[in-house]
Design a protein around this motif. Sequence first.
Motif, mmCIF file in Angstrom:
data_model
loop_
_atom_site.group_PDB
_atom_site.id
_atom_site.type_symbol
_atom_site.label_atom_id
_atom_site.label_comp_id
_atom_site.label_asym_id
_atom_site.label_seq_id
_atom_site.Cartn_x
_atom_site.Cartn_y
_atom_site.Cartn_z
ATOM 1 N N MET A 1 0.847 -1.182 0.000
ATOM 2 C CA MET A 1 0.000 0.000 0.000
ATOM 3 C C MET A 1 0.887 1.238 0.000
ATOM 4 S SD MET A 1 -2.851 1.249 2.767
ATOM 5 C CE MET A 1 -3.753 -0.289 2.651
ATOM 6 N N SER A 2 0.605 2.181 -0.902
ATOM 7 C CA SER A 2 1.439 3.356 -1.041
ATOM 8 C C SER A 2 1.262 4.306 0.143
ATOM 9 C CB SER A 2 1.102 4.085 -2.341
ATOM 10 O OG SER A 2 1.813 5.301 -2.420
ATOM 11 N N ASP A 3 2.392 4.795 0.678
ATOM 12 C CA ASP A 3 2.336 5.774 1.763
ATOM 13 C C ASP A 3 1.972 7.163 1.254
ATOM 14 O OD1 ASP A 3 2.893 4.123 3.936
ATOM 15 O OD2 ASP A 3 5.048 4.204 3.566
ATOM 16 N N SER A 4 1.900 7.319 -0.079
ATOM 17 C CA SER A 4 1.601 8.630 -0.646
ATOM 18 C C SER A 4 0.107 8.869 -0.833
ATOM 19 C CB SER A 4 2.315 8.790 -1.996
ATOM 20 O OG SER A 4 1.829 7.846 -2.948
ATOM 21 N N LEU A 5 -0.739 7.891 -0.539
ATOM 22 C CA LEU A 5 -2.183 8.047 -0.718
ATOM 23 C C LEU A 5 -2.729 9.145 0.188
ATOM 24 C CD1 LEU A 5 -3.321 4.303 -0.890
ATOM 25 C CD2 LEU A 5 -3.347 5.954 -2.777
ATOM 26 N N VAL A 6 -3.639 9.941 -0.368
ATOM 27 C CA VAL A 6 -4.290 11.022 0.379
ATOM 28 C C VAL A 6 -5.784 10.985 0.068
ATOM 29 C CG1 VAL A 6 -2.245 12.504 0.461
ATOM 30 C CG2 VAL A 6 -3.800 12.629 -1.503
ATOM 31 N N PRO A 7 -6.621 11.678 0.861
ATOM 32 C CA PRO A 7 -8.070 11.633 0.649
ATOM 33 C C PRO A 7 -8.519 11.965 -0.767
ATOM 34 C CG PRO A 7 -7.600 12.626 2.753
ATOM 35 C CD PRO A 7 -6.279 12.443 2.071
ATOM 36 N N LYS A 8 -7.848 12.922 -1.426
ATOM 37 C CA LYS A 8 -8.300 13.325 -2.761
ATOM 38 C C LYS A 8 -8.140 12.212 -3.788
ATOM 39 C CE LYS A 8 -3.977 15.561 -4.237
ATOM 40 N NZ LYS A 8 -3.378 16.861 -4.683
ATOM 41 N N ASP A 9 -7.285 11.223 -3.488
ATOM 42 C CA ASP A 9 -7.154 10.072 -4.397
ATOM 43 C C ASP A 9 -8.446 9.275 -4.458
ATOM 44 O OD1 ASP A 9 -4.458 10.595 -5.056
ATOM 45 O OD2 ASP A 9 -3.774 9.578 -3.235
ATOM 46 N N PHE A 10 -9.298 9.436 -3.434
ATOM 47 C CA PHE A 10 -10.578 8.735 -3.386
ATOM 48 C C PHE A 10 -11.754 9.719 -3.484
ATOM 49 C CE2 PHE A 10 -7.382 6.297 -1.178
ATOM 50 C CZ PHE A 10 -7.554 5.018 -1.688
ATOM 51 N N LYS A 11 -11.441 10.937 -3.933
ATOM 52 C CA LYS A 11 -12.434 12.000 -4.098
ATOM 53 C C LYS A 11 -13.035 12.459 -2.776
ATOM 54 C CE LYS A 11 -13.819 11.498 -8.925
ATOM 55 N NZ LYS A 11 -14.960 11.393 -9.871
ATOM 56 N N PHE A 12 -12.243 12.391 -1.712
ATOM 57 C CA PHE A 12 -12.645 12.990 -0.449
ATOM 58 C C PHE A 12 -12.075 14.399 -0.406
ATOM 59 C CE2 PHE A 12 -13.180 8.572 0.946
ATOM 60 C CZ PHE A 12 -14.349 8.668 1.672
ATOM 61 N N THR A 13 -12.912 15.386 -0.154
ATOM 62 C CA THR A 13 -12.472 16.766 -0.076
ATOM 63 C C THR A 13 -12.555 17.243 1.369
ATOM 64 O OG1 THR A 13 -14.708 17.555 -0.536
ATOM 65 C CG2 THR A 13 -13.223 17.258 -2.421
ATOM 66 N N THR A 14 -12.047 18.425 1.636
ATOM 67 C CA THR A 14 -12.040 18.942 3.011
ATOM 68 C C THR A 14 -13.430 18.966 3.641
ATOM 69 O OG1 THR A 14 -10.068 20.254 2.587
ATOM 70 C CG2 THR A 14 -11.414 20.884 4.475
ATOM 71 N N PRO A 15 -14.482 19.469 2.934
ATOM 72 C CA PRO A 15 -15.811 19.450 3.561
ATOM 73 C C PRO A 15 -16.270 18.049 3.937
ATOM 74 C CG PRO A 15 -15.787 20.909 1.674
ATOM 75 C CD PRO A 15 -14.492 20.152 1.652
#
Length: 212
Positions: A1-15
Motif C-alpha cells: 500500500m502506497s504511503d503517498s495516498l491522500v483523501p483526494k485520491d478517493f475523491k474525499f475533499t475537506t468538507p
Amino acid sequence: MSDSLVPKDFKFTTPSLEFSSTNPPGTVEAPLVTYIKIHECNKFSIGIFCLPPSGVIPLHNHPGMTVFSKLLAGTMHATSYDWVHNHDHQANHYRGQQEKRMRLAKVYVDADFTAPCKSSVLFPESGGNMHCFKALTPCILLDVLGPPYSEPEGRHCTYYQHYSYDHISFSDGNKEMKMKEDETRSYAWLEERKDEQFVVLGGTYDGPTIKL
C-alpha cells in the motif's frame, strides 16, 4: 500500500472530512462509523472507514488474515495486541473459573497517529492482529484485508474486552506468574465479548474505478 495516498485520491475533499454521525443529545454511545466498500472478492477486500470525533472501531481480531491500514486524514488512537503463546495452561492453574475465559496478550501498539503517516500491516500471528481505533478528530482510514472475513472458511470477526494485567491477582506463592510493574503495562487480559455488535453506516463510493 502506497504511503503517498491522500483523501483526494478517493475523491474525499475537506468538507467531506466534517461528516458527522453523532447520536442524539444525552446518549452515551460512541457516534456511528461509516464504512464505504470499494472492492471485495474471495482473495481480498478494500474499504474506507469514516470516523467522526470519538468514533470507535472496537477491539477485534483478524484470524488467518493480513491487513494493511492507512490513515488518510485525521488523528486517532490505535491499540493492538498479539497473543502470548504457551501461557494459558500455567495461568489457568492459578486463576478463578470466571477469569479462565481471559487470555494473555502483549501490547504491540498503543499510540496516537496523525495523517500523513506510514501504512501499517498486521499478520495472522504478529504485528498486532487484534486492534481497535478511536478517532480524536474526524478520520478517514483505508483498510485492505486479505483474505476477507468469511465464516464458512473460519475467518469470523471476534470482539474483545481488555483488562489490565493487574486485573488478575496471583498469590505470593506464584511468583513465576508475576511481572515487574513496568512490564505489566506491556500486557493485558482479553476476554471474548459474545454480545458485541459493531454497527456501521453504509456509504457509497464515488471515487475512481479500481483497476485490478
